[in-house]
Scaffold this motif. Structure first.
Motif, PDB file in Angstrom:
ATOM      1  N   GLU A  88       5.618  -4.975  -1.325  1.00 46.94           N
ATOM      2  CA  GLU A  88       6.867  -5.111  -0.585  1.00 46.94           C
ATOM      3  C   GLU A  88       8.030  -4.640  -1.451  1.00 46.94           C
ATOM      4  O   GLU A  88       8.352  -5.251  -2.458  1.00 46.94           O
ATOM      5  CB  GLU A  88       7.081  -6.566  -0.159  1.00 46.94           C
ATOM      6  N   GLN A 139      -3.326  -4.832  -1.794  1.00 42.57           N
ATOM      7  CA  GLN A 139      -3.237  -4.352  -0.419  1.00 42.57           C
ATOM      8  C   GLN A 139      -1.792  -4.237   0.076  1.00 42.57           C
ATOM      9  O   GLN A 139      -1.490  -3.416   0.922  1.00 42.57           O
ATOM     10  CB  GLN A 139      -4.003  -5.290   0.520  1.00 42.57           C
ATOM     11  N   THR A 140      -0.915  -5.083  -0.461  1.00 40.29           N
ATOM     12  CA  THR A 140       0.456  -5.135   0.043  1.00 40.29           C
ATOM     13  C   THR A 140       1.460  -5.024  -1.093  1.00 40.29           C
ATOM     14  O   THR A 140       1.353  -5.745  -2.080  1.00 40.29           O
ATOM     15  CB  THR A 140       0.710  -6.455   0.797  1.00 40.29           C
ATOM     16  N   GLU A 148      -1.357  -8.845  -3.306  1.00 47.42           N
ATOM     17  CA  GLU A 148       0.034  -8.692  -2.891  1.00 47.42           C
ATOM     18  C   GLU A 148       0.956  -8.650  -4.097  1.00 47.42           C
ATOM     19  O   GLU A 148       0.719  -9.300  -5.108  1.00 47.42           O
ATOM     20  CB  GLU A 148       0.442  -9.850  -1.983  1.00 47.42           C
ATOM     21  N   ILE A 208      -3.607  -0.335  -0.856  1.00 41.10           N
ATOM     22  CA  ILE A 208      -2.423  -0.518  -0.019  1.00 41.10           C
ATOM     23  C   ILE A 208      -2.581   0.246   1.297  1.00 41.10           C
ATOM     24  O   ILE A 208      -3.184   1.313   1.349  1.00 41.10           O
ATOM     25  CB  ILE A 208      -1.131  -0.075  -0.736  1.00 41.10           C
TER      26      ILE A 208
END
Length: 288
Positions: A86, A83-84, A61, A106
């Motif tokens: 923001e 994977q993430t 993340e 991602i």
């Protein structure tokens, strides 16, 4: 390293394979890909540019700093565990540069409204990437070559300010079944291999499109219907543009002057091609 606010160039990594950056107030980081960031706290609120991020970093993340204005070349390249990401939609990021997120894991990405450029192969081979969110008020103007190639995106709506989509941009997107151009798009060309090996089923070609590039829809085996506006400005259909597709009929817009080699070869379901009476067609090349 603490208190450092700028690094540029190659670090002597032979004797120092890991550089720990903790609580540093970086404004710009421009080092090679061996850089290892110790924790997300090192990406402080003072960070304005991310130039490089370690491929070996064991993280899944990342949250972007509120002051970042661009994401640089290779920033997260080959971060297989990532994977993430923001990114607030109103963040002041203006460009996401070449290979920034290529070969990461991602699954979705939000493109901030102020981004004007998505670089070459920016999200290429992000095989888990299914969802790309772009606001209707997006200022996005340029999407470079192969930016979303080899991803799992299923649909894509092109923002109205986009004037350029590079070659192979959506190539080998095996799950991509729908693409939507804005009504008054500024795009005037479908570049080579743009939708090569995608799963597009139907497409409406905007009237502004003047040429369809080499292998643009080659091996789009689910493509059955290609539609044109009455005022289509299309003049050029290049080699292998629609070869190995499943189109059943095709209307040649009146301003088309050239149809390239193998443009419709191996279209086994193609039953009719309509050429209007006022056609300006001059050349139909070999095996078209």
């Amino acid at each position: 390293a603490k208190g450092v606010n700028y690094i540029d160039g190659e670090l002597p990594l032979n004797n120092q394979p890991t550089i720990l950056l903790h609580d540093c107030k970086f404004e710009k980081v421009a080092v090679n890909k061996k850089l290892v960031v110790s924790s997300s706290s090192s990406l402080s609120s003072k960070l304005s540019s991310i130039i490089c991020f370690p491929s070996s970093k064991k993280t899944s993340e990342h949250k972007n700093s509120s002051n970042v204005t661009f994401i640089g070349k290779n920033s997260f390249f080959e971060c297989n565990n990532l994977q993430t990401v923001e990114i607030p939609i109103d963040l002041n990021i203006q460009s996401i540069e070449d290979y920034s997120f290529a070969l990461t894991s991602i699954e979705k990405i939000t493109i901030p409204t102020k981004v004007t450029l998505i670089g070459k192969r920016c999200f290429s081979r992000c095989k888990k990437l299914k969802n790309v969110e772009i606001d209707k008020e997006s200022k996005l103007q340029i999407i470079k070559s192969e930016a979303f190639s080899h991803t799992s995106i299923e649909t894509f709506s092109i923002p109205p300010q986009v004037s350029e989509i590079g070659n192979g941009c959506f190539s080998c997107c095996l799950n991509l079944h729908h693409i939507e151009y804005p009504k008054d798009t500024k795009i005037d060309k479908i570049e080579d291999k743009t939708f090569l090996c995608s799963s597009i089923e139907t497409i409406q070609i905007p009237s502004s499109i003047k040429s369809i590039g080499v292998r643009s829809f080659n091996f789009c085996q689910n493509l059955k219907k290609v539609m044109f506006e009455k005022d289509s400005k299309l003049t050029y259909i290049d080699n292998c543009s629609f070869s190995h597709s499943s189109i059943e009929s095709f209307h040649i817009p009146s301003q088309v002057k050239y149809i390239g080699k193998n443009a419709f070869s191996s279209c086994l379901n193609l039953q009719s091609i309509e050429i209007p009476d006022d056609s300006e067609l001059q050349t139909i090349d070999r095996f078209a």
